[in-house]
Scaffold this motif. Structure first.
Motif, mmCIF file in Angstrom:
data_model
loop_
_atom_site.group_PDB
_atom_site.id
_atom_site.type_symbol
_atom_site.label_atom_id
_atom_site.label_comp_id
_atom_site.label_asym_id
_atom_site.label_seq_id
_atom_site.Cartn_x
_atom_site.Cartn_y
_atom_site.Cartn_z
ATOM 1 N N SER A 1 10.743 13.021 -12.616
ATOM 2 C CA SER A 1 11.920 11.791 -12.873
ATOM 3 C C SER A 1 12.437 11.223 -12.972
ATOM 4 O O SER A 1 13.486 10.745 -13.363
ATOM 5 N N ALA A 2 11.413 10.427 -12.171
ATOM 6 C CA ALA A 2 11.927 8.934 -11.775
ATOM 7 C C ALA A 2 11.250 7.981 -13.137
ATOM 8 O O ALA A 2 11.079 7.701 -13.845
ATOM 9 N N VAL B 1 11.581 -7.305 -11.777
ATOM 10 C CA VAL B 1 11.957 -7.143 -10.666
ATOM 11 C C VAL B 1 12.143 -5.728 -10.128
ATOM 12 O O VAL B 1 11.534 -4.723 -9.433
ATOM 13 N N PHE B 2 13.179 -5.177 -10.859
ATOM 14 C CA PHE B 2 14.006 -3.319 -10.768
ATOM 15 C C PHE B 2 12.144 -1.984 -11.109
ATOM 16 O O PHE B 2 11.837 -1.595 -10.353
ATOM 17 N N LEU B 3 11.707 -2.787 -12.262
ATOM 18 C CA LEU B 3 10.355 -2.312 -12.755
ATOM 19 C C LEU B 3 9.010 -2.491 -12.447
ATOM 20 O O LEU B 3 8.154 -0.886 -11.476
ATOM 21 N N ILE C 1 18.818 1.738 -22.030
ATOM 22 C CA ILE C 1 19.622 0.783 -21.633
ATOM 23 C C ILE C 1 19.282 -0.815 -21.810
ATOM 24 O O ILE C 1 20.154 -1.548 -22.905
ATOM 25 N N LEU C 2 18.519 -1.508 -21.914
ATOM 26 C CA LEU C 2 17.838 -2.831 -22.118
ATOM 27 C C LEU C 2 17.828 -3.172 -22.932
ATOM 28 O O LEU C 2 17.826 -4.206 -24.021
ATOM 29 N N ILE C 3 16.776 -2.514 -23.305
ATOM 30 C CA ILE C 3 16.561 -2.037 -25.174
ATOM 31 C C ILE C 3 17.492 -2.639 -25.799
ATOM 32 O O ILE C 3 17.642 -3.183 -27.190
ATOM 33 N N ILE C 4 19.136 -1.486 -26.456
ATOM 34 C CA ILE C 4 20.205 -1.793 -26.253
ATOM 35 C C ILE C 4 21.009 -3.145 -26.474
ATOM 36 O O ILE C 4 21.372 -3.886 -26.758
ATOM 37 N N GLY C 5 20.505 -3.560 -25.168
ATOM 38 C CA GLY C 5 21.122 -4.365 -25.074
ATOM 39 C C GLY C 5 20.852 -5.796 -25.948
ATOM 40 O O GLY C 5 21.138 -6.563 -26.179
ATOM 41 N N LEU C 6 18.886 -5.573 -25.457
ATOM 42 C CA LEU C 6 18.282 -6.695 -26.362
ATOM 43 C C LEU C 6 18.324 -7.178 -27.519
ATOM 44 O O LEU C 6 19.065 -7.824 -28.496
ATOM 45 N N PHE D 1 13.486 5.290 -17.710
ATOM 46 C CA PHE D 1 12.596 5.583 -19.539
ATOM 47 C C PHE D 1 14.578 5.182 -20.026
ATOM 48 O O PHE D 1 14.476 4.512 -21.212
ATOM 49 N N ILE D 2 15.575 5.663 -18.801
ATOM 50 C CA ILE D 2 16.441 5.318 -19.501
ATOM 51 C C ILE D 2 17.101 4.126 -19.423
ATOM 52 O O ILE D 2 17.590 3.347 -19.882
ATOM 53 N N PHE D 3 16.218 3.483 -18.128
ATOM 54 C CA PHE D 3 16.891 2.218 -17.523
ATOM 55 C C PHE D 3 15.967 1.178 -18.937
ATOM 56 O O PHE D 3 17.497 0.063 -19.378
ATOM 57 N N ILE D 4 15.186 1.192 -19.067
ATOM 58 C CA ILE D 4 14.532 0.834 -20.286
ATOM 59 C C ILE D 4 14.993 0.446 -21.115
ATOM 60 O O ILE D 4 14.830 -0.241 -21.919
#
Length: 120
Positions: free
Chosen positions: A92-93, A77-79, A103-108, A98-101
């Motif tokens: 910049s976006a 939904v955010f992407l 962080i999610l990969i680290i969570g996965l 990329f930073i958002f993804i």
């Protein structure tokens, strides 16, 4: 003219749509028959008389799997809006996404190592 004047029709629509469920539930409460017989108070299990205790414990892995699914579903939904405006946002976006993804990969990876994705 105030800046909110152009939203008058939206606020009227919001007000009307907010009252429709309230009116529907009120009419249902008034019209519905009230029968508090013992048959009405028993739990229903596909027409079969219930046996055993109604309080069973579910395994935590169902909740963990659902939680991981919800997290990555919200990621989509955010992407999606970011992908729609990619050309206008600039580099910049792209770095922020990329930073958002990342962080999610680290969570996965963390969930994977903790065994939250294993079903056995």
């Amino acid at each position: 003219m105030s800046p909110l004047a152009k939203y008058d029709s939206f606020f009227l629509f919001l007000l009307i749509t907010s009252f429709i469920p309230i009116i529907a539930f009120s009419i249902s409460k008034i019209v519905a028959p009230v029968n508090k017989r013992p048959e009405k108070l028993t739990s229903y299990e596909s027409g079969i008389e219930p046996t055993g205790d109604a309080w069973i414990q579910f395994q935590i892995r169902y909740y963990m799997f659902a939680l991981v699914f919800v997290i990555f579903d919200v990621e989509t939904v955010f992407l999606y809006p970011w992908a729609m405006c990619f050309n206008e946002l600039g580099s910049s976006a792209f770095i922020e996404a990329f930073i958002f993804i990342f962080i999610l990969i680290i969570g996965l990876v963390y969930a994977w190592r903790k065994g939250a994705l294993e079903w056995s």
